[in-house]
Design a protein around this motif. Sequence first.
Motif, PDB file in Angstrom:
ATOM      1  N   PHE A  86       4.826  -2.421   1.671  1.00 46.86           N
ATOM      2  CA  PHE A  86       5.823  -1.000   1.906  1.00 46.86           C
ATOM      3  C   PHE A  86       6.541  -1.601   1.233  1.00 46.86           C
ATOM      4  CE2 PHE A  86       9.547   1.090   3.068  1.00 46.86           C
ATOM      5  CZ  PHE A  86       9.058   2.523   3.076  1.00 46.86           C
ATOM      6  N   VAL A 123       5.775  -1.371  -3.033  1.00 50.79           N
ATOM      7  CA  VAL A 123       5.211   0.170  -3.477  1.00 50.79           C
ATOM      8  C   VAL A 123       7.126   1.944  -3.215  1.00 50.79           C
ATOM      9  CG1 VAL A 123       4.152   1.977  -2.856  1.00 50.79           C
ATOM     10  CG2 VAL A 123       3.069   0.406  -2.565  1.00 50.79           C
ATOM     11  N   ALA A 124       7.607   0.970  -2.101  1.00 52.88           N
ATOM     12  CA  ALA A 124       8.512   2.089  -2.488  1.00 52.88           C
ATOM     13  C   ALA A 124       9.211   1.387  -3.355  1.00 52.88           C
ATOM     14  CB  ALA A 124       9.441   1.904  -1.246  1.00 52.88           C
ATOM     15  N   THR A 165       5.815   7.630  -1.841  1.00 56.87           N
ATOM     16  CA  THR A 165       5.390   6.417  -1.009  1.00 56.87           C
ATOM     17  C   THR A 165       4.190   6.425   0.226  1.00 56.87           C
ATOM     18  OG1 THR A 165       7.001   5.322  -1.412  1.00 56.87           O
ATOM     19  CG2 THR A 165       5.975   4.319   0.361  1.00 56.87           C
ATOM     20  N   THR A 219      10.988   9.728  -2.068  1.00 55.23           N
ATOM     21  CA  THR A 219      10.479   8.785  -2.580  1.00 55.23           C
ATOM     22  C   THR A 219       9.538   8.028  -1.346  1.00 55.23           C
ATOM     23  OG1 THR A 219      12.273   7.903  -1.435  1.00 55.23           O
ATOM     24  CG2 THR A 219      11.909   7.726  -4.035  1.00 55.23           C
ATOM     25  N   VAL A 277       8.153   3.360  -6.636  1.00 50.00           N
ATOM     26  CA  VAL A 277       8.003   4.198  -6.657  1.00 50.00           C
ATOM     27  C   VAL A 277       9.671   4.833  -7.307  1.00 50.00           C
ATOM     28  CG1 VAL A 277       8.019   6.747  -5.255  1.00 50.00           C
ATOM     29  CG2 VAL A 277       5.700   5.122  -5.138  1.00 50.00           C
TER      30      VAL A 277
END
Length: 228
Positions: free
Chosen positions: A78, A81-82, A31, A27, A85
């Motif tokens: 962040f 997106v993290a 990312t 991950t 994912v």
Amino acid sequence: MNPVLTALRKGFAQLGDRVVARLLLKTALITLIVFLVLGALAYLGLTAAFAANGLEGAGLAGAVAAVLLTGLAFWFLFRVVALAVLQFFADEVVLAVETRHYPEAAKTARKLPFRRDFANSLKGAGRALLYNALAAPIALVLIFTAVGPAIVFLVVNAVLLGRELTDMAWVRHCGEHPEANPVPKVQRLMLGAVIAAIMLVPIANFLGAILGAAAGTHLVHGARERKG
């Protein structure tokens, strides 16, 4: 001990498991790749725009602007997106926790199809962007307080993360009723606040999503056990 602290402690203890460590690396890499691609696209777009307007040194100016924009995007986006994912690999972290701590539940958990995981990921990212956008004007009003904007975004993301991180486990047991998540709202808010704070810390932020998903799984099964 508080259920949230217990869940976090158990989740942290499992970060060293081979399956969880591999998922953490996966991950984190994906990312970073997402932000590198965004940075490259920003560089190409800005360089072309500067050159079209006759700016000398368009390449250097585009590179500097792209680095700054990517850095800002990494800081503010962040979490979005993290988490998006992680949604694609949520089965793996939930299964790892259930196999170690709740073997009977692991047998009955259902694996979501790619289409459902993709939809959950988009919905989660959409909610995060919308809520943060709605909170932005309030943060701007409080900017003179120095800490006001940070508190506003922390509260907003605590609510969002608490929901997303517990839903990852719950949707694998609830059939078509994710709204019936049994984890008390106070526990979800506490979990979300801790993970949101961790995600603000460089390097440690990569641990946040995995730790949160593991702790969220413990909270879900704790709530299920209490309800019989």
